[in-house]
Every structure is written in C-alpha cells, then in structure tokens.
Design a protein around this motif. Structure first.
Motif, PDB file in Angstrom:
ATOM      1  N   ASN A  97     -37.726 -16.797  41.865  1.00  0.00           N
ATOM      2  CA  ASN A  97     -37.090 -18.093  41.612  1.00  0.00           C
ATOM      3  C   ASN A  97     -38.056 -19.268  41.767  1.00  0.00           C
ATOM      4  O   ASN A  97     -37.646 -20.374  42.131  1.00  0.00           O
ATOM      5  CB  ASN A  97     -35.885 -18.292  42.541  1.00  0.00           C
ATOM      6  CG  ASN A  97     -34.845 -17.196  42.392  1.00  0.00           C
ATOM      7  OD1 ASN A  97     -34.478 -16.837  41.272  1.00  0.00           O
ATOM      8  ND2 ASN A  97     -34.397 -16.646  43.510  1.00  0.00           N
ATOM      9  N   TYR A  98     -39.321 -19.022  41.463  1.00  0.00           N
ATOM     10  CA  TYR A  98     -40.298 -20.106  41.567  1.00  0.00           C
ATOM     11  C   TYR A  98     -39.939 -21.284  40.664  1.00  0.00           C
ATOM     12  O   TYR A  98     -40.298 -22.438  40.944  1.00  0.00           O
ATOM     13  CB  TYR A  98     -41.703 -19.604  41.216  1.00  0.00           C
ATOM     14  CG  TYR A  98     -41.893 -19.296  39.741  1.00  0.00           C
ATOM     15  CD1 TYR A  98     -42.293 -20.288  38.851  1.00  0.00           C
ATOM     16  CD2 TYR A  98     -41.648 -18.019  39.226  1.00  0.00           C
ATOM     17  CE1 TYR A  98     -42.454 -20.021  37.504  1.00  0.00           C
ATOM     18  CE2 TYR A  98     -41.806 -17.749  37.894  1.00  0.00           C
ATOM     19  CZ  TYR A  98     -42.212 -18.745  37.024  1.00  0.00           C
ATOM     20  OH  TYR A  98     -42.357 -18.479  35.684  1.00  0.00           O
ATOM     21  N   GLN A  99     -39.195 -20.997  39.581  1.00  0.00           N
ATOM     22  CA  GLN A  99     -38.817 -22.067  38.648  1.00  0.00           C
ATOM     23  C   GLN A  99     -38.024 -23.173  39.342  1.00  0.00           C
ATOM     24  O   GLN A  99     -38.086 -24.343  38.939  1.00  0.00           O
ATOM     25  CB  GLN A  99     -37.999 -21.494  37.489  1.00  0.00           C
ATOM     26  CG  GLN A  99     -38.718 -20.447  36.654  1.00  0.00           C
ATOM     27  CD  GLN A  99     -38.495 -19.029  37.158  1.00  0.00           C
ATOM     28  OE1 GLN A  99     -38.157 -18.809  38.331  1.00  0.00           O
ATOM     29  NE2 GLN A  99     -38.661 -18.052  36.270  1.00  0.00           N
ATOM     30  N   ASN A 100     -37.301 -22.813  40.391  1.00  0.00           N
ATOM     31  CA  ASN A 100     -36.487 -23.806  41.095  1.00  0.00           C
ATOM     32  C   ASN A 100     -37.329 -24.838  41.847  1.00  0.00           C
ATOM     33  O   ASN A 100     -36.804 -25.884  42.266  1.00  0.00           O
ATOM     34  CB  ASN A 100     -35.546 -23.121  42.080  1.00  0.00           C
ATOM     35  CG  ASN A 100     -34.550 -22.206  41.397  1.00  0.00           C
ATOM     36  OD1 ASN A 100     -34.287 -22.348  40.202  1.00  0.00           O
ATOM     37  ND2 ASN A 100     -33.996 -21.261  42.134  1.00  0.00           N
ATOM     38  N   ASP A 101     -38.617 -24.542  42.002  1.00  0.00           N
ATOM     39  CA  ASP A 101     -39.498 -25.450  42.742  1.00  0.00           C
ATOM     40  C   ASP A 101     -40.217 -26.443  41.835  1.00  0.00           C
ATOM     41  O   ASP A 101     -40.931 -27.330  42.342  1.00  0.00           O
ATOM     42  CB  ASP A 101     -40.576 -24.654  43.495  1.00  0.00           C
ATOM     43  CG  ASP A 101     -40.011 -23.705  44.527  1.00  0.00           C
ATOM     44  OD1 ASP A 101     -38.935 -24.009  45.077  1.00  0.00           O
ATOM     45  OD2 ASP A 101     -40.650 -22.665  44.782  1.00  0.00           O
TER      46      ASP A 101
END
Length: 438
Positions: free
Chosen positions: A275-279
């Motif tokens: 879920n790196y996209q959330n950062d």
C-alpha cells in the motif's frame, strides 16, 4: 580564471560551496553517537586504505578558518549538513547539548561573516541505533526523521536561509541497499525497494514537521545524471529508459508528481512496501525549491550477462576526472531544462557540482570544469530554467566515502597530517569572479 562573470547571472543569484558533516567534521568525542559510516568504514574491504571519517578535516575545531575561506572567496552561502547522531546520539530521545552548541557556533559564525546558511538534515550518516532497528528499510523511520527535523527547526530554523531534507536519496536507497557500495552495504532487492520508498516518505514527513515548527524555504537535493543510450539499437534505448527511471524519474516523479515510474514498480513488484501508493501525497508535499547535484552522464546498454543487473553501463570516450567520471557540461544544461519543463516551476539550485583531481593546488582542469559548467547554467537559464544558485563541491578536500581520502574535490587543498588549508587555483578563480561584487 573564468570566462563568465558574476553579472552574467543577474541580481540575486547565489554562489556557494558545499560540504557534508561526516566528510569533514571529525570531533567525535562530544557525545556524538556512532553512525552507519563508522561501522561500515571499520569493516575491512569497504573503504580504500581503511580510511574513516573519525578526524577528517577537523572542521569541528577549525570551522572558523573554514568560514573565513568562504567569506574571503566572495561566496554568498555555505551548504552544510547536520550530523543526526551528533544531535541525537540514539537517533531518537535524548538530545546531545554539545552537538547543539557546535551547530549554534557554526551557524552564528556564518551569519557574523555575512554567509547564508543552507542546511541539509541528512547526508548519509544514519545513527547506528536506528540501523539496528532496520534503518531506511523500516517504515518507522519516517516518524524518527520527522522528530529529528522538528528538533532542527526548533533549535536552528530561525537562522537558516534554506533547509533540505535528504541529500541524494538515490545514494541513500539504491547505491547503499541494492549495489552495496555505501553504508549500510546491502545488496538486496527487497531492502532497496523499501529504502527507495521510505526515504521519500520520510522526506515528506520531515517537510510537514519543519513547516509545523516554523522552518521556511524548504527543499530536497536530488542527484541526477544525464542518461544516454550506448547505441541507437532499440534494446539499448530501452535500457537507457530503464536506467533513467531508476536513477532520475523515481525521485523526480515521486517528489514532484506523486507517482513512481511504472517500469520500476513492475520490476520491484512485491518487494515494495504494501500500500505504498497511500503515502504518495506525503511523498509529494509542496516544496519551495529543488536542489540538483550533477557530476556526469551514464551510457546504458541492454544486459549482456544472464542473471545480471536489469541494465548495464559502459564507459564513454569523453575526458574523465580523477574518479573516472566523464566531463559533460551539456548534461547539466539538459537536466536543468528538462526538470523545469517536465516536472516543476519552483526555483532550481545546482547544489553540488565539481570534479576530483590529482593532488596539488595548480588545477587548470578544475578551473576549466567549473567554467564550462557555469556556462551550462547560463545556457539553461537562457532556455527558461529558473536556476537561482550554484554550489561548488567541495569547499575542502575531504573524506570521499568509499574512496577514502584519495580523491580530492576541494577548492581548498587539505594536508590531512597537519590540517593545513591551501587555496587552489579554482578557489582563486571563484574569488576573482566574485570578489567585491557581493
């Protein structure tokens, strides 16, 4: 002497010199905690001649004469870095007052001499206690770094002209966790993928912490290369695009557009944090300026070794510095124009540019190198790039990381046995251009 003149750059353009804490400070007995470079350099085989930064240029004690050199050259600014383990020996928690006092003296000394302080929070000397907890591979580092940034803002922020979060995140993440050339010396794809994201996520949390504590004029310093294909063959052009994505576009795209290049995320795959996209909104916090460090180009070709790296580099035929890097001023112009056209309209600074040369103070090649790269800055400005400053690397000959003390980048020669400083011809060239024109 240079063929360019200060007036060619217009009013308000900043000329400075740059250094980094571990490379010059020494002074490790004031309560400073150990860093990853202390252990990495103590490990046989990692650094030429087993050199360490324990003493370096002893800037910790000799800073007054070093600041005098900056002032006497006519330079406007000094780009320096705080040593995280000097301020927070364990990386978090208790503050080392002696470290605070040192940077108080240093910053006040700049201001007394009319030198603008350009600070960097992190120039590679991670506290060892945080490496024990996973370092840049651990997502928690974003919180640790934010707390450190808040401390710097509270103690020094009102006196800093500008603050950068990270110096050269490609080196922090890829060079140090995938190629294993710098501390902590990993050669691991998962370690690299996590460090590549966490270093930029931590940059974003630090920007938030700095702003929340009143710091102003905030940026980051990216090292960029001019990526070119070794031939016109489609496979080499594809390799160049991949090399450019790993070295340049991952950091430019992440910081300035909130998106990583798809070819790299596909290559790293499940090694990236979940879920790196959330950062990405934090990664791409608005900045006031962008620093660009430039030294050379890379020529890429398709991999020739089964099971080898995703791309390969070949040596070009241009004149080279003592460290083996090609001298390619046009690459600086091209990058400055590219960034200003494709990524951002915020002000750009050349935060490092320079060359390693053989020992001696009569350095005509270095004078020519600086002259040609200053011309490259003017060429980029003529094409619309909003370049506001140029910092020579480096003020002093110093500890050149894995190269030890063999490679000399300084405007000023340092005799490491006596710590005597001797200005070189390149120092005199800047002095001749800038003297009495501040």
């Amino acid at each position: 002497m240079f063929t360019v003149d200060r007036k060619d750059f217009g009013p308000g353009f900043t000329f400075g010199a740059a250094t980094a804490a571990y490379q010059i400070e020494g002074g490790q007995r004031d309560g400073r905690g150990p860093s990853i470079w202390d252990s990495f350099s103590a490990t046989p085989g990692n650094v030429k001649n087993a050199d360490t930064g324990a003493i370096a240029c002893n800037h910790y004690e000799l800073w007054p004469q070093d600041l005098d050199l900056i002032r006497d050259a006519g330079l406007d600014a000094y780009r320096f870095s705080f040593a995280w383990p000097r301020l927070l020996p364990e990386g978090t928690g208790a503050v080392n007052q002696a470290g605070v006092d040192f940077y108080d003296r240093l910053i006040d000394g700049m201001l007394e001499r009319g030198i603008a302080p350009y600070a960097t929070l992190y120039h590679w000397d991670l506290p060892s206690a945080l490496q024990d907890r996973g370092g840049w591979m651990n997502r928690d580092i974003a919180g640790w770094f934010a707390d450190y940034a808040a401390l710097v803002a509270q103690k020094f922020g009102d006196r800093l002209q500008a603050t950068a979060t990270i110096n050269e995140p490609w080196c922090v993440a890829f060079l140090s966790h995938y190629l294993g050339i710098h501390a902590p010396g990993y050669r691991d794809m998962r370690a690299a993928a996590r460090a590549m994201h966490h270093v930029l996520f931590a940059h974003g949390t630090a920007i938030d912490a700095l702003r929340a504590n009143g710091a102003r004029n905030l940026g980051i310093v990216l090292n960029l290369e001019k990526a070119e294909a070794a031939s016109d063959a489609p496979e080499d052009i594809a390799a160049m695009n991949m090399g450019d994505a790993i070295f340049n576009r991952w950091y430019l795209g992440g910081v300035l557009k909130g998106a990583y290049p798809e070819e790299v995320t596909a290559w790293l795959g499940d090694h990236l944090p979940a879920n790196y996209q959330n950062d990405m909104a934090v990664v791409s916090r608005p900045l006031d300026w962008l620093g660009i460090n430039y030294y050379t180009r890379s020529l890429y070709r398709a991999p020739t070794t089964p099971g080898g790296h995703v791309v390969e580099q070949v040596k070009g035929d241009l004149e080279k510095t003592d460290i083996g890097w090609e001298i390619y001023p046009k690459g600086l112009s091209d990058l400055l124009v590219r960034v200003s056209r494709e990524y951002t309209k915020i002000p750009l600074y050349v935060t490092e540019n320079g060359m390693a040369e053989v020992e001696g103070d009569d350095d005509p090649r270095r004078v020519r190198y600086y002259d040609e790269h200053l011309q490259a800055v003017l060429a980029a400005r003529a094409e619309g790039a909003d370049v506001r400053g140029y910092f020579a690397w480096s003020l002093l000959d110093n500890y050149e990381w894995a190269e030890g003390y063999e490679k000399r980048f300084g405007l000023v020669h340092v005799d490491y046995q006596t710590q005597k400083r001797t200005p070189k011809a390149s120092y005199r060239a800047f002095q001749g251009m800038l003297h009495n024109t501040r």
